[in-house]
Scaffold this active site. Structure first.
Site, PDB file in Angstrom:
ATOM      1  N   ASP A 277       0.832  -1.209   0.000  1.00 24.92           N
ATOM      2  CA  ASP A 277       0.000   0.000   0.000  1.00 24.92           C
ATOM      3  C   ASP A 277       0.868   1.261   0.000  1.00 24.92           C
ATOM      4  O   ASP A 277       1.980   1.256   0.517  1.00 24.92           O
ATOM      5  CB  ASP A 277      -0.928  -0.031   1.235  1.00 24.92           C
ATOM      6  CG  ASP A 277      -2.108   0.909   1.072  1.00 24.92           C
ATOM      7  OD1 ASP A 277      -2.338   1.410  -0.050  1.00 24.92           O
ATOM      8  OD2 ASP A 277      -2.804   1.151   2.080  1.00 24.92           O
TER       9      ASP A 277
ATOM     10  N   HIS B 147       2.279   3.216  -9.137  1.00 27.55           N
ATOM     11  CA  HIS B 147       2.047   1.780  -9.373  1.00 27.55           C
ATOM     12  C   HIS B 147       3.188   1.169 -10.197  1.00 27.55           C
ATOM     13  O   HIS B 147       3.580   0.030  -9.977  1.00 27.55           O
ATOM     14  CB  HIS B 147       0.710   1.561 -10.078  1.00 27.55           C
ATOM     15  CG  HIS B 147      -0.466   2.022  -9.267  1.00 27.55           C
ATOM     16  ND1 HIS B 147      -0.609   1.704  -7.939  1.00 27.55           N
ATOM     17  CD2 HIS B 147      -1.548   2.786  -9.586  1.00 27.55           C
ATOM     18  CE1 HIS B 147      -1.729   2.243  -7.481  1.00 27.55           C
ATOM     19  NE2 HIS B 147      -2.312   2.912  -8.458  1.00 27.55           N
TER      20      HIS B 147
ATOM     21  N   LEU C 150      10.525 -20.257  -5.281  1.00 32.23           N
ATOM     22  CA  LEU C 150       9.532 -19.517  -4.503  1.00 32.23           C
ATOM     23  C   LEU C 150       8.106 -19.814  -4.974  1.00 32.23           C
ATOM     24  O   LEU C 150       7.827 -19.886  -6.165  1.00 32.23           O
ATOM     25  CB  LEU C 150       9.796 -18.012  -4.663  1.00 32.23           C
ATOM     26  CG  LEU C 150       8.800 -17.084  -3.966  1.00 32.23           C
ATOM     27  CD1 LEU C 150       9.030 -17.080  -2.460  1.00 32.23           C
ATOM     28  CD2 LEU C 150       8.890 -15.668  -4.507  1.00 32.23           C
TER      29      LEU C 150
END
Ligand code: IPE
Ligand code: IPE
Ligand code: MG
Length: 244
Positions: free
Chosen positions: A24, A41, A135
């Protein structure tokens, strides 16, 4: 990275197996620079790439990030468009790099609400990376925790109506199997950046016993040192799971 690994070893830190992140503060980061929100972004997407690489090198096995919520459609057309374009490009990059980085990628959220072009890329990426042993990276897109539970309940109700399940078969494990996160262990640590202290509909079922770490750092500024701080905090907590 060497420096960080040395600290983890010296301080004898236990690295959480699964870290969930609410990325955020992109908009505020851009605003501080008098730039449009979408610029934040773009920067934020670079941070994700770096953090998943660093996190994996630090020993985290699962990382699950919140990229777009079911509520984020309320934003301007311009911002939503920019986010979707960014996601699409990110998925394409991910496909291109998948053989190199050995990452297993999965997307959670309601895919029926996404454009066909994005769903196509998601399916391609999930298929290509499904057997990767590195991952386990999960991206929440058009994800809302209540919506996820509602969709799971609907599926279970159909199974019951069609007599494939009995009402008493509905255990917690069974509910888990009907959620988008089926097969993933619950997160050990949740990180939310930008100073907000709320869940914003992120993984409400899965976070029931997770430790929460909040930081004022805005997502585009988040670094491996901040991740280390979160891991230190995690090590200071005593997880009781209802016991004593
Ligand atoms: C998080 O940053 C990214 C998404 C929600 C897609 P925000 O866009 O929420 O940034 P702030 O909270 O407005 O600063
Ligand atoms: C949560 O952040 C969603 C994502 C990070 C994708 P928001 O910025 O949308 O949440 P609120 O509006 O502050 O609760
Ligand atoms: Mg926000």
């Amino acid at each position: 990275m060497e420096e960080i690994l040395k600290k983890i070893k010296e301080e004898n830190l236990k690295v959480p197996k699964h870290v969930a992140i609410i990325m955020d503060g992109n908009g505020r980061w851009a605003k501080k620079r008098n730039m449009p929100r979408k610029y934040g972004h773009v920067q934020g997407s670079k941070t994700v790439e770096q953090i998943i690489e660093d996190g994996y090198n630090m020993g985290i096995e699962y990382i699950t990030v919140y990229a777009f919520s079911t509520e984020n459609w309320k934003r301007s057309e311009d911002e939503v468009g920019a986010l979707m374009k960014l996601l699409q490009n990110y998925l394409i990059d991910c496909i291109e790099r998948s053989t190199k980085n050995n990452m297993c990628v999965r997307v959670i959220g309601d895919k029926t609400g996404l454009a066909d072009s994005i769903v196509k890329k998601i399916n391609e990426l999930e298929e290509i990376t499904k057997n990767a042993t590195g991952l386990k990276f999960t991206i929440a897109i058009n994800y809302g925790g209540r919506d996820e539970i509602r969709r799971a309940v609907t599926k279970i109700a159909h199974e019951v109506a069609e007599k494939r399940l009995l009402p008493d078969d509905i255990t917690e494990d069974l509910v888990n199997d009907y959620l988008d996160t089926a097969g993933l262990p619950d997160p050990d640590l949740l990180i939310r950046t930008s100073g907000e202290m709320r869940l914003s509909n992120y993984l409400p079922w899965q976070l029931a016993y997770t430790e929460f770490y909040f930081t004022d750092v805005l997502w585009p500024d988040f670094t491996k040192e901040d991740l280390l701080s979160a891991i230190r905090y995690y090590n200071g907590r005593e997880r009781r799971f209802g016991g004593v």
